[in-house]
Design a protein around this motif. Structure first.
Motif, PDB file in Angstrom:
ATOM      1  N   THR A  41      -8.117   4.884  -0.445  1.00 19.98           N
ATOM      2  CA  THR A  41      -7.670   4.067   0.693  1.00 19.98           C
ATOM      3  C   THR A  41      -8.783   3.901   1.719  1.00 19.98           C
ATOM      4  O   THR A  41      -8.947   2.827   2.312  1.00 19.98           O
TER       5      THR A  41
ATOM      6  N   GLY B 233       0.814  -1.207   0.000  1.00 17.57           N
ATOM      7  CA  GLY B 233       0.000   0.000   0.000  1.00 17.57           C
ATOM      8  C   GLY B 233       0.849   1.259   0.000  1.00 17.57           C
ATOM      9  O   GLY B 233       0.526   2.242  -0.672  1.00 17.57           O
TER      10      GLY B 233
ATOM     11  N   ALA C  26      -4.666  -0.880   2.511  1.00 20.28           N
ATOM     12  CA  ALA C  26      -5.322   0.420   2.690  1.00 20.28           C
ATOM     13  C   ALA C  26      -4.613   1.259   3.742  1.00 20.28           C
ATOM     14  O   ALA C  26      -4.353   2.454   3.538  1.00 20.28           O
TER      15      ALA C  26
ATOM     16  N   GLY D 245      -1.360   2.796   2.570  1.00 20.22           N
ATOM     17  CA  GLY D 245      -1.486   3.990   1.729  1.00 20.22           C
ATOM     18  C   GLY D 245      -2.102   5.169   2.438  1.00 20.22           C
ATOM     19  O   GLY D 245      -1.978   6.316   1.983  1.00 20.22           O
ATOM     20  N   GLU D 246      -2.767   4.914   3.553  1.00 23.51           N
ATOM     21  CA  GLU D 246      -3.516   5.961   4.252  1.00 23.51           C
ATOM     22  C   GLU D 246      -2.630   6.879   5.076  1.00 23.51           C
ATOM     23  O   GLU D 246      -2.763   8.104   5.016  1.00 23.51           O
TER      24      GLU D 246
ATOM     25  N   PHE E 254       0.173   3.479  -3.231  1.00 23.39           N
ATOM     26  CA  PHE E 254      -0.536   4.716  -2.939  1.00 23.39           C
ATOM     27  C   PHE E 254       0.422   5.863  -2.622  1.00 23.39           C
ATOM     28  O   PHE E 254       0.108   7.038  -2.903  1.00 23.39           O
TER      29      PHE E 254
END
Length: 439
Positions: free
Chosen positions: A92, A72, A130, A133-134, A76
């Protein structure tokens, strides 16, 4: 009224809320899984007749959520430096929410056999992607609207997410456990905690879709300075920053796993206390952290951030040797007090951490660099921590080895602080004055 950058304070508050709400959702997802893994999933998805084997299998799936984070971070993080922070953070958020919702619908081993465990692993992997990438984007979303001299405060929005998510997840599970019989909770009640993520996703999307791109990224894009290959550029030009960012996270990650995840198994199996007592103690500590994250972030703007982090790391290495003897009698009051102190120490590290890591990297590579540091640290620290802690306790049959393990991770974090640098004025990007932040 506007900030020094010409950004409306209403926009800054909205960015802060957007950052906090997204990370809160994603850590609600992680915390709900953590509690379930420590107390339920061993029997529901990995039955073997051996309590230790079931717990280890459930914690292995917990670790997969961490192992997925670098993917991620790479995917991302790269997009965040190329196309912008906001667009990436919408995706995300949706990925984390959908994966968690589907866990709530998942059949157990009793219904579909080993396929249930496979599906759980896949959804746990999606959660990890997720979160990977968040985090970097959530930190930048709030901090790039605010004054760089107050980066510790504004970047702490993303750091409030873990205690907020942990508090909410433990609260929901504790409430369900109180309202339902043990049989009903183990049969279907635990699913409600995962299905409720849909509500948080809706709120997070409502906030994020109303924001425009951060002023700093707008300025970078306006000057056409976005990197074409940010991952390789970070690896080539900012290796020291990357290593420093990874190592400063290791000790806090392991400490958090010890005092919010593994402690639930320890108190049930070793102290003969109930799951509800453990969840309540973690909730109390998480509630205390809510106010301490921004407080320590703000303090790090006034004192040297690395020194503050060093003192917190030393305290983290010492605390297990106080905590375990203190709770050996099975007192809930002492357990709650011990977890509160542990999470206060963790807040002293985690509150300033976002600012400390992001300012290691140049602005045009911050999403990628921060995401890689955050996610790779999880592979070393957070991912294997519950497994290592469970294995060490089983082998040595004593709590002291757990303190030694945390102390070794503290040494790694001290090395990271030595490699890290203080923020430099020349690194900052002045946003384009004519741009308005909100429509």
């Amino acid at each position: 009224m506007t900030t020094h950058q010409g950004v409306d304070k209403k926009a800054l508050r909205r960015a802060y809320t957007a950052s906090l709400s997204g990370t809160a959702l994603e850590y609600y997802d992680f915390a709900a899984y953590s509690v379930a893994a420590a107390t339920l999933f061993g029997d529901l998805f990995f039955p073997s007749g051996d309590d230790l084997a079931g717990t280890m299998a459930a914690f292995s799936t917990y670790a997969i959520g961490y192992l997925a984070r670098p993917l991620g971070g790479i995917v991302f993080g790269r997009l965040g430096d190329v196309i912008g922070r906001k667009k990436v953070l919408v995706h995300t958020l949706m990925l984390a929410g959908v994966a968690t919702f589907l866990i709530g619908l998942l059949p157990t081993y009793a219904t579909i056999g080993g396929t249930a465990a496979i599906l759980l692993v896949v959804l746990r992997f999606a959660q990890g992607v997720a979160v990977g990438g968040e985090w970097g984007g959530a930190v930048l979303l709030s901090s790039e609207y605010g004054d760089p001299k107050r980066r510790g405060l504004w970047a702490s929005a993303a750091q409030i997410g873990p205690p907020a998510g942990t508090l909410l997840a433990n609260g929901v599970i504790a409430l369900l456990g109180a309202l339902l019989t043990e049989a009903a909770f183990e049969s279907w009640g635990w699913r409600v905690a995962f299905l409720l993520s849909a509500v948080l996703v809706g709120f997070g999307l409502w906030i994020r879709l109303r924001l425009e791109e951060t002023p700093v990224f707008k300025a970078i894009a306006q000057r056409e300075e976005q990197p074409s290959a940010p991952v390789s550029e970070v690896a080539r030009t900012e290796r020291r920053a990357l290593v420093a960012g990874i190592l400063v996270r290791v000790c806090p990650d392991v400490m958090y796993s010890l005092f919010t995840v593994f402690v639930l198994t320890y108190m049930v199996n070793e102290l003969d206390m109930s799951r509800a007592q453990g969840s309540a103690a973690v909730m109390i500590g998480s509630a205390v952290q809510l106010g301490l994250m921004p407080a320590f972030g703000a303090l790090s703007d006034r004192v040297n951030r690395r020194k503050l982090y060093l003192y917190g790391t030393i305290a983290a290495a010492i605390w297990p040797f106080v905590f375990f003897p203190m709770v050996s009698g099975g007192s809930f009051v002492l357990l709650a007090l011990g977890i509160v102190v542990a999470l206060v120490i963790h807040a002293a590290l985690y509150g300033p951490q976002a600012a400390l890591i992001t300012e290691q990297f140049s602005p045009r590579l911050r999403y990628t660099g921060s995401s890689l540091a955050y996610t790779l640290a999880g592979v070393i620290g957070g991912a294997p921590a519950p497994l290592i802690l469970a294995a060490l306790l089983n082998w040595f049959e004593s709590w002291w080895i757990l303190g030694v393990y945390l102390g070794l991770t503290a040494v790694l974090t001290v090395v990271g602080l030595w490699l890290a640098r203080d923020p430099a004025e020349e690194d900052e990007v002045a946003p384009a004055a004519e741009e308005k932040v909100l429509s």
